[in-house]
Design an enzyme around this catalytic site. Sequence first.
Site, mmCIF file in Angstrom:
data_model
loop_
_atom_site.group_PDB
_atom_site.id
_atom_site.type_symbol
_atom_site.label_atom_id
_atom_site.label_comp_id
_atom_site.label_asym_id
_atom_site.label_seq_id
_atom_site.Cartn_x
_atom_site.Cartn_y
_atom_site.Cartn_z
ATOM 1 N N HIS A 277 -8.783 7.044 -6.251
ATOM 2 C CA HIS A 277 -8.406 6.881 -7.254
ATOM 3 C C HIS A 277 -8.400 8.708 -8.617
ATOM 4 O O HIS A 277 -7.794 8.543 -9.102
ATOM 5 C CB HIS A 277 -8.700 5.599 -8.390
ATOM 6 C CG HIS A 277 -8.162 4.505 -7.571
ATOM 7 N ND1 HIS A 277 -6.748 4.481 -7.666
ATOM 8 C CD2 HIS A 277 -8.839 3.579 -7.413
ATOM 9 C CE1 HIS A 277 -6.305 3.308 -6.555
ATOM 10 N NE2 HIS A 277 -8.033 2.324 -7.271
ATOM 11 N N ASP A 313 -6.972 0.302 1.118
ATOM 12 C CA ASP A 313 -6.787 0.049 0.254
ATOM 13 C C ASP A 313 -5.261 -0.929 -0.917
ATOM 14 O O ASP A 313 -4.584 -0.202 -0.312
ATOM 15 C CB ASP A 313 -7.755 0.400 -0.197
ATOM 16 C CG ASP A 313 -8.464 0.159 -2.023
ATOM 17 O OD1 ASP A 313 -9.342 0.114 -1.850
ATOM 18 O OD2 ASP A 313 -7.631 -0.469 -2.386
ATOM 19 N N HIS A 315 -5.086 -1.051 -3.228
ATOM 20 C CA HIS A 315 -4.389 -0.544 -4.345
ATOM 21 C C HIS A 315 -3.976 1.200 -3.988
ATOM 22 O O HIS A 315 -4.992 1.681 -3.131
ATOM 23 C CB HIS A 315 -5.624 -0.604 -5.687
ATOM 24 C CG HIS A 315 -5.963 -1.870 -5.698
ATOM 25 N ND1 HIS A 315 -7.184 -1.805 -5.421
ATOM 26 C CD2 HIS A 315 -5.602 -2.683 -7.442
ATOM 27 C CE1 HIS A 315 -7.132 -3.539 -6.353
ATOM 28 N NE2 HIS A 315 -7.248 -3.995 -7.386
ATOM 29 N N ASP A 404 -10.350 -4.173 0.157
ATOM 30 C CA ASP A 404 -9.762 -5.958 -0.171
ATOM 31 C C ASP A 404 -8.449 -5.898 -0.784
ATOM 32 O O ASP A 404 -8.132 -7.051 -1.449
ATOM 33 C CB ASP A 404 -9.573 -4.968 -2.182
ATOM 34 C CG ASP A 404 -9.614 -3.983 -2.395
ATOM 35 O OD1 ASP A 404 -8.670 -3.030 -1.038
ATOM 36 O OD2 ASP A 404 -9.775 -2.618 -3.255
#
Length: 552
Positions: A277, A313, A315, A404
Site C-alpha cells: 500500500h 493479497d 486488498h 488475508d
Amino acid sequence: MVVETIERSCEGSKRRHVNGGDIAVPCSGEECSNGDINVAPGVSAKRARVSREMTFEDIYGADALLNDDDDEDDDCDWEPVQAPMEFVKWCCVNCTMSNPGDMVHCCICGEHKESGILRHGYLASPFFKDTGLIEVEEKYGGSSSATSSTAVGFDERMLLHSEFEVKAQPHPERPDRLRAIAASLATAGVFPGRCLPINAREITKQELQMVHTSEHVDAVDTTSQLLYSYFTSDTYANEYSARAARLAAGLCADLATDIFTGRVKNGFALVRPPGHHAGVRHAMGFCLHNNAAVAALVAQAAGAKKVLIVDWDVHHGNGTQEIFEQNKSVLYISLHRHEGGNFYPGTGAADEVGSNGGEGYCVNVPWSCGGVGDKDYIFAFQHVVLPIASAFSPDFVIISAGFDAARGDPLGCCDVTPAGYSRMTQMLGDLCGGKMLVILEGGYNLRSISASATAVIKVLLGENPENELPIATTPSVAGLQTVLDVLNIQLEFWPSLAISYSKLLSELEARLIENKKNQMKRKVVRVPTWWKWGRKKLLYNFLSARMISRSK
C-alpha cells in the site's frame, strides 16, 4: 508527508502481556459479598399473613399495608442476593477477537485461550492448552541440514514494530504474525533446517529513493525520534518502526539480488511491516516502505530486464500500481476483493490498466464479492495470469503474498486454503526458470497465515502441493463474470486472450441459462384458487352446522 504525532506521558504506559487480553480489576470484599436477606421473625410472619390474605381486589388499596413503618425498617437491612460480577475479557491470540473471561475457546475461531500457536504455529492444536507437544516436535522437527537453495529472510528486530497504545482489541498487523509463521517453520523442520538464512541489513536511503521521494523516506525515519505516531488512523509507528521497515526492504533487496544472480534458486521474505500500500510519497494500510517495488528495481539493477509482480493479497496493492503504472518493464497483476470500489482501498478496478505508455502492464482481477476461494483464484490464474505472464516472458517473478484472502481471516472474509496458495505458487514456478521471490504482505489469522506460508515454502523447496485441487476447476458465476470482464479489457493489449474469451463467454451464457431453468424448477406449485375457496366453504358449512346443533 505530514506525520500525525500524539504526545503522551511515558508513566504507566508499558504493556502487560496477559494473553492479549484486558486486565480486570478484582472486586473488593464488599462488592463481591454474597449477602443474604436478614428479616426479623415478626416481620416474616406479617409478610406471610399478607401473602395469604391478599386478593386481586385488595391490590388497588394495599398501598398503606405494604408501606408501613415496619417495612421501611426492612429496606434498611436489605442487601442484594448477589453483587454484579466483573468478567475478565481476553483477546484471542489467533484472530484478536475479544471473549468473555469464562470462555475457554474463542467464540469466533474456536482457538484455546492458552493456545500454543506461537510456539508451534498451525501444527499446535486449536482446542487444547499448550502442554509442550513434544510429539509434534518429534514428528515434524529435527536437525535436518540445509540441502536446498531456498533462502528465507528474517530478523527478530522486525518484531519490535508494534502499536504503542494499549487498546481493548489488538491491532491486526502485530508481531505475533511473524512469530506464528516462524513457529510453524521451526516445528516442521523447514526453517531453520532445510532453508538457507541470509544476513539482514538496513536498506540505504539511496536505494529507497529509487521507489519513494526523499520526503517520504525522511518522514518514516523521523518516527524513530518519537514514542509513537500515526501516518493514518490505522498505520502506526513507534521508535523501532523505521528500522524494522529498513530491515524488511533490505532483506527483500538482498534476496532479489541473490536469486537473480543464481546464488540461491528462490526465496521467501518473512518480513514486516508489509509494503504494497505504500506509494511514492505516502504510507498507508499498515505499510511504510514498498518492499516488492524495492525488490523489483534492485533485480533490474542486477540485470533483470522484465519483472513480474503477482499480488494475491485480498486488498489491492495501490502503492505498487502507482509506482509502476507507467513502466512497461514491470508487469503488475493483482487479484483482490473490490466490490465496485467499496472494499479497502477502493482502487484496482479492471479498467485500471496503466498510463502514459504503460497501458496493459497493469492487470487487475477485482472480485465483486467476498467468499472467493481456491477454484476462482486458480481459474483466474489459468485464464488471465499465466497467459499474460507467458506473453510477457519475465526474467524475475515476485509474489506479494498476502494471506488475508485465506479461510478464516477476519479482514478478508474469503476462502483460499493452503492447498490453493501452494498450487498458485507451483503454477508461477514454471516461469523464468523458477527465479522467484515471495514477500509476505497481509494476513491476520495466525493459524491461516502460518499454514499458508509453510505450504508455499514447501513448494519453493520442491515439494508437490497437496492433490486436493483438480487441475480443471469450475469457478463461481461471480468469479467467471470477473474473469470475463478482465479479459474483455485486456484483449486490447494481449490479443492472445481472444480464444479464451470467446470460449468463456459461451460458458457463461450456458451457466446463466442453466441457473434460470433451475430457478423455474424450484418455484412452488400453486394450488388453484377454486380449490382454496372450496376448502373454506366446506369448513364454514361444517362449523355452522355444529353451532346450530348446539343452540337447539
